[in-house]
Design an enzyme around this catalytic site. Structure first.
Site, short mmCIF file in Angstrom:
data_model
loop_
_atom_site.label_atom_id
_atom_site.label_comp_id
_atom_site.label_asym_id
_atom_site.label_seq_id
_atom_site.Cartn_x
_atom_site.Cartn_y
_atom_site.Cartn_z
N LEU A 79 42.03 21.79 40.40
CA LEU A 79 40.63 21.41 40.28
C LEU A 79 40.24 20.66 41.55
O LEU A 79 41.07 19.98 42.15
CB LEU A 79 40.40 20.49 39.07
CG LEU A 79 40.64 21.08 37.67
CD1 LEU A 79 40.50 19.98 36.62
CD2 LEU A 79 39.68 22.22 37.38
N ASP A 80 38.97 20.78 41.94
CA ASP A 80 38.50 20.01 43.09
C ASP A 80 38.70 18.52 42.83
O ASP A 80 38.70 18.07 41.67
CB ASP A 80 37.01 20.29 43.35
CG ASP A 80 36.76 21.69 43.87
OD1 ASP A 80 37.71 22.35 44.30
OD2 ASP A 80 35.58 22.11 43.84
N ARG A 81 38.81 17.76 43.90
CA ARG A 81 39.10 16.33 43.79
C ARG A 81 38.12 15.62 42.84
O ARG A 81 38.54 14.79 42.02
CB ARG A 81 39.04 15.69 45.18
CG ARG A 81 39.37 14.21 45.20
CD ARG A 81 39.41 13.68 46.64
NE ARG A 81 39.77 12.28 46.66
CZ ARG A 81 38.89 11.28 46.59
NH1 ARG A 81 37.60 11.54 46.49
NH2 ARG A 81 39.31 10.03 46.62
N ARG A 184 30.28 25.68 42.16
CA ARG A 184 29.38 24.89 43.01
C ARG A 184 28.54 25.79 43.90
O ARG A 184 27.32 25.62 44.01
CB ARG A 184 30.20 23.90 43.84
CG ARG A 184 30.99 22.91 43.00
CD ARG A 184 32.11 22.23 43.76
NE ARG A 184 31.60 21.41 44.86
CZ ARG A 184 32.37 20.77 45.73
NH1 ARG A 184 33.70 20.89 45.64
NH2 ARG A 184 31.83 20.04 46.69
#
Length: 262
Positions: A79-81, A184
């Site tokens: 997962l993105d930060r 996103r």
């Protein structure tokens, strides 16, 4: 990296040095565990793996679950930060192999929640827009492109609006592909970037209040279990996201998950 066999000691990498606080943090984020898998609720602000910041990543913190003479669990996806929520790891080498193949075969079903400044139009549908990587220095982002572009990566996202008003919208997202920054970039491509995502045009303020971070949460995951059948897991909505939903005046019953205490 070998996460170890079933009951067999293997050569392991040097364990990361974890503080008592880090050990307590990661152990407190367990959603589900059995002999084959470990499912965690990743907090926003923690890199899954290989972060640029000189701090331990979630991958490093998995050493908190390693048994003597065995490697730590292995991340199956990332997962993105600044994205919170469900993340799956394998505790054995056979489980890692099985889950890796299942992921490649698109047998995982991921469901995310996002908060936007306005509802998409139409309020539900499919975003089928190819993406390509675009680098500026060390910053990498995904840009929409024609499907026949030489660097195009096919990407498809299903979405539906759960609630909306004149201030914000809560949207459910189901990616059919797993491209970098897919959700996103896709929402930005239809003019509805996720709040708290300046890289893709998301606002940092909502109704005069600051948006604390990227408002994207991996809420649910359904995956084939190495021992047979499907497993379904959920991660509660983080307190900061729940507070923003409430501040926007969206109906509480539209948030289908429990809220994790701050």
């Amino acid at each position: 990296r070998d996460p170890g066999g079933e009951g067999q000691a293997v050569k392991v990498l040097t364990p990361a040095k974890l503080s008592p606080e880090e050990i307590a943090l990661v152990r407190g984020r367990v959603i589900y565990e059995d002999a084959a898998v470990l499912v965690l609720d990743k907090p926003a602000g923690l890199s899954s793996q290989g972060g640029r910041i000189a701090a331990n990543t979630l991958d490093d913190m998995l050493w908190a679950f390693a048994k003597q003479g065995h490697a730590r669990p292995r991340l199956i996806h990332r997962l993105d930060r600044d994205t919170s929520g469900v993340i799956l790891t394998a505790k054995t080498k056979p489980a890692a192999g099985f889950l890796g193949k299942a992921l490649m075969a698109k047998r995982f079903r991921k469901t995310y929640l996002a908060v936007l400044a306005a509802a998409p139009d139409p309020k539900g549908g499919v975003i089928d827009v190819a993406l390509r990587r675009d680098s500026i220095g060390r910053e990498v982002s995904m840009k929409p492109c024609a499907s026949d572009h030489p660097e195009a990566e096919a990407a498809l996202t299903r979405y539906r609006t759960l609630a909306h008003n004149d201030v914000a919208a809560l949207v459910e997202l189901s990616p059919e592909t797993g491209r970098m920054h897919q959700l996103r970039a896709h929402l930005a491509s239809i003019g509805r970037p996720i709040l708290g995502d300046p890289r893709y045009g998301g606002a940092l303020m909502l109704g005069g209040q600051p948006v604390p971070r990227l408002m994207l949460h991996a809420a649910r995951l359904r995956f084939p279990h190495p021992d047979g059948g499907d497993k379904h897991v959920e991660a509660p909505i983080p307190a900061d996201m729940a507070a923003l939903i409430a501040a926007a005046g969206l109906p509480e019953q539209t948030a289908p998950l429990a809220v994790r205490p701050a």
